[in-house]
Design a protein around this motif. Structure first.
Motif, PDB file in Angstrom:
ATOM      1  N   LYS A   1     -19.503 -31.038  24.642  1.00 21.12           N
ATOM      2  CA  LYS A   1     -20.567 -30.061  24.706  1.00 21.12           C
ATOM      3  C   LYS A   1     -20.141 -28.820  25.477  1.00 21.12           C
ATOM      4  N   GLN A   2     -19.207 -28.996  26.412  1.00 18.11           N
ATOM      5  CA  GLN A   2     -18.777 -27.884  27.242  1.00 18.11           C
ATOM      6  C   GLN A   2     -17.690 -27.048  26.579  1.00 18.11           C
ATOM      7  N   ARG A   3     -17.133 -27.519  25.487  1.00 21.61           N
ATOM      8  CA  ARG A   3     -16.082 -26.760  24.818  1.00 21.61           C
ATOM      9  C   ARG A   3     -16.680 -25.612  24.012  1.00 21.61           C
ATOM     10  N   GLN A   4     -15.991 -24.503  24.046  1.00 22.88           N
ATOM     11  CA  GLN A   4     -16.386 -23.362  23.229  1.00 22.88           C
ATOM     12  C   GLN A   4     -16.100 -23.657  21.763  1.00 22.88           C
ATOM     13  N   VAL A   5     -16.959 -23.161  20.885  1.00 20.39           N
ATOM     14  CA  VAL A   5     -16.719 -23.254  19.447  1.00 20.39           C
ATOM     15  C   VAL A   5     -16.257 -21.878  18.966  1.00 20.39           C
TER      16      VAL A   5
ATOM     17  N   ARG B   1     -22.612 -17.643  12.746  1.00 26.03           N
ATOM     18  CA  ARG B   1     -23.490 -17.121  13.804  1.00 26.03           C
ATOM     19  C   ARG B   1     -24.764 -17.937  13.892  1.00 26.03           C
ATOM     20  N   LEU B   2     -25.286 -18.398  12.752  1.00 25.24           N
ATOM     21  CA  LEU B   2     -26.471 -19.239  12.738  1.00 25.24           C
ATOM     22  C   LEU B   2     -26.238 -20.542  13.503  1.00 25.24           C
ATOM     23  N   ALA B   3     -25.000 -21.001  13.534  1.00 21.67           N
ATOM     24  CA  ALA B   3     -24.649 -22.219  14.255  1.00 21.67           C
ATOM     25  C   ALA B   3     -24.359 -21.952  15.738  1.00 21.67           C
ATOM     26  N   GLY B   4     -24.614 -20.734  16.187  1.00 21.37           N
ATOM     27  CA  GLY B   4     -24.401 -20.411  17.587  1.00 21.37           C
ATOM     28  C   GLY B   4     -22.997 -19.976  17.933  1.00 21.37           C
ATOM     29  N   ILE B   5     -22.169 -19.756  16.922  1.00 21.59           N
ATOM     30  CA  ILE B   5     -20.789 -19.332  17.161  1.00 21.59           C
ATOM     31  C   ILE B   5     -20.774 -17.827  17.404  1.00 21.59           C
ATOM     32  N   THR B   6     -20.248 -17.427  18.541  1.00 15.56           N
ATOM     33  CA  THR B   6     -20.259 -16.008  18.912  1.00 15.56           C
ATOM     34  C   THR B   6     -18.865 -15.402  18.976  1.00 15.56           C
TER      35      THR B   6
ATOM     36  N   ALA C   1      -3.222 -19.111  15.104  1.00 17.31           N
ATOM     37  CA  ALA C   1      -4.244 -18.971  16.147  1.00 17.31           C
ATOM     38  C   ALA C   1      -4.115 -20.033  17.232  1.00 17.31           C
ATOM     39  N   TYR C   2      -3.135 -20.903  17.135  1.00 16.10           N
ATOM     40  CA  TYR C   2      -3.017 -22.036  18.065  1.00 16.10           C
ATOM     41  C   TYR C   2      -3.128 -21.640  19.543  1.00 16.10           C
ATOM     42  N   PRO C   3      -2.426 -20.624  20.015  1.00 18.77           N
ATOM     43  CA  PRO C   3      -2.535 -20.304  21.449  1.00 18.77           C
ATOM     44  C   PRO C   3      -3.932 -19.870  21.883  1.00 18.77           C
ATOM     45  N   PHE C   4      -4.738 -19.427  20.930  1.00 14.62           N
ATOM     46  CA  PHE C   4      -6.053 -18.877  21.254  1.00 14.62           C
ATOM     47  C   PHE C   4      -7.183 -19.889  21.093  1.00 14.62           C
ATOM     48  N   VAL C   5      -6.939 -20.984  20.356  1.00 12.42           N
ATOM     49  CA  VAL C   5      -8.010 -21.935  20.063  1.00 12.42           C
ATOM     50  C   VAL C   5      -7.674 -23.363  20.461  1.00 12.42           C
ATOM     51  N   GLN C   6      -6.543 -23.590  21.097  1.00 10.80           N
ATOM     52  CA  GLN C   6      -6.076 -24.964  21.288  1.00 10.80           C
ATOM     53  C   GLN C   6      -7.009 -25.816  22.149  1.00 10.80           C
ATOM     54  N   ASP C   7      -7.828 -25.209  22.989  1.00 12.39           N
ATOM     55  CA  ASP C   7      -8.741 -25.972  23.831  1.00 12.39           C
ATOM     56  C   ASP C   7     -10.183 -25.909  23.349  1.00 12.39           C
ATOM     57  N   ALA C   8     -10.420 -25.338  22.167  1.00 10.76           N
ATOM     58  CA  ALA C   8     -11.778 -25.141  21.657  1.00 10.76           C
ATOM     59  C   ALA C   8     -12.048 -26.024  20.450  1.00 10.76           C
ATOM     60  N   VAL C   9     -13.316 -26.184  20.148  1.00 13.39           N
ATOM     61  CA  VAL C   9     -13.705 -26.724  18.842  1.00 13.39           C
ATOM     62  C   VAL C   9     -13.576 -25.590  17.838  1.00 13.39           C
ATOM     63  N   VAL C  10     -12.958 -25.861  16.702  1.00 13.69           N
ATOM     64  CA  VAL C  10     -12.741 -24.847  15.673  1.00 13.69           C
ATOM     65  C   VAL C  10     -13.716 -25.066  14.523  1.00 13.69           C
ATOM     66  N   ALA C  11     -14.328 -23.978  14.070  1.00 13.51           N
ATOM     67  CA  ALA C  11     -15.137 -23.983  12.851  1.00 13.51           C
ATOM     68  C   ALA C  11     -14.403 -23.114  11.843  1.00 13.51           C
ATOM     69  N   MET C  12     -13.931 -23.727  10.762  1.00 14.41           N
ATOM     70  CA  MET C  12     -13.085 -23.016   9.812  1.00 14.41           C
ATOM     71  C   MET C  12     -13.799 -22.839   8.469  1.00 14.41           C
ATOM     72  N   GLY C  13     -13.691 -21.620   7.935  1.00 16.62           N
ATOM     73  CA  GLY C  13     -14.188 -21.347   6.595  1.00 16.62           C
ATOM     74  C   GLY C  13     -13.320 -20.302   5.937  1.00 16.62           C
ATOM     75  N   PHE C  14     -13.283 -20.322   4.623  1.00 18.85           N
ATOM     76  CA  PHE C  14     -12.485 -19.353   3.878  1.00 18.85           C
ATOM     77  C   PHE C  14     -13.322 -18.092   3.637  1.00 18.85           C
ATOM     78  N   PRO C  15     -12.791 -16.924   3.972  1.00 17.60           N
ATOM     79  CA  PRO C  15     -13.605 -15.709   3.935  1.00 17.60           C
ATOM     80  C   PRO C  15     -13.795 -15.106   2.547  1.00 17.60           C
ATOM     81  N   ASP C  16     -13.312 -15.765   1.515  1.00 18.04           N
ATOM     82  CA  ASP C  16     -13.541 -15.292   0.141  1.00 18.04           C
ATOM     83  C   ASP C  16     -14.391 -16.288  -0.644  1.00 18.04           C
TER      84      ASP C  16
END
Length: 262
Positions: A2-6, A55-60, A105-120
């Protein structure tokens, strides 16, 4: 957890060869319209739909990973204030497919929960990431896949899973399949981020820095399953998923979304 950033993660390294030439990066192709503060209409680009759902899921916070030359994407979204998000941009260094793009993106997200989607991609339901993140939090899964029904297995990563949602197999673009669902979006913990980073590094070490083919993300997810990672599925039986990357699907998307906000 719960404390991890998404953090949102969007791979945008493709060249859109199937629908070229385009006047913009395909992620910025206008599909439908949006309303702005004075209630007037503005074109709404493909990638905007995905970011809205995050953003609807609270990802900022989100990173888009670009290939060199796609500078129109950061020029358009800037710092993300259009969506009330903080957005950053990374450049790919290895042109071997979406998995390597994401690993940039590994150095920037390695300690976070990742939400991945394809932008097309255009998909429903709107609360898809809300539901994936809820399942990740409530389970001991390392990865949760968002599943959509499809009748075109040759264009998708097909998923075999049980009634409890446990995923046993991800099969990328089989010519035929009795499976009904494809995966289209995903969330994962740092466990999978680390696994993917080490798995890709191992492939490079064995292939003299030049993999023989582009590596689909689904193959990395399957490798994780084979190595004991727990992957679960959140299926959307009434969901829809549309890739704008081919001319027929681009035409379909434009027609479907043209009157959505009018």
């Amino acid at each position: 957890m719960k404390q991890r950033q998404v953090i949102g993660l969007l791979p945008a390294g493709g060249q859109a060869a199937r629908i070229s030439p385009l006047p913009v990066s395909k992620e910025l192709y206008p599909i439908g319209f949006r309303r702005v503060d004075d209630n007037s209409l503005r074109p709404k680009v493909v990638c905007h739909y995905l970011l809205e759902k995050m953003r609807l899921a609270g990802i900022t916070k989100a990173y888009t990973v670009l290939r060199p030359g796609k500078w129109d994407i950061p020029a358009y979204f800037g710092d993300g204030s259009m969506l009330n998000m903080n957005m950053g941009y990374l450049i790919i260094s290895l042109p071997f497919g979406a998995a390597y793009t994401l690993d940039q993106a590994y150095p920037f997200v390695q300690d976070a929960v990742v939400a991945m989607g394809f932008p097309d991609i255009l998909f429903h339901p709107d609360d898809a990431f809300v539901r994936l993140l809820a399942r990740l939090e409530a389970s001991n899964a390392d990865v949760v896949l968002g599943l959509f029904p499809t009748e075109e297995p040759q264009k998708a990563g097909m998923v075999d899973f049980d009634a409890a949602g446990r995923v046993y197999k991800v099969i990328e673009k089989p010519p035929q399949s009795q499976l009904r669902y494809m995966w289209g979006i995903a969330v994962w913990t740092p466990v999978f981020t680390q696994f993917m980073h080490e798995h890709l590094a191992g492939i490079l070490a064995l292939s003299s820095l030049a993999p023989q083919r582009e590596l689909p993300i689904g193959d990395v997810i399957q490798a994780g399953i084979d190595n004991g990672l727990r992957v679960e599925a959140e299926a959307f039986p009434e969901g829809t998923y549309l890739d704008i990357g081919t001319p027929p699907d681009l035409v379909r998307a434009v027609r479907l979304f043209a009157a959505e906000e009018i």
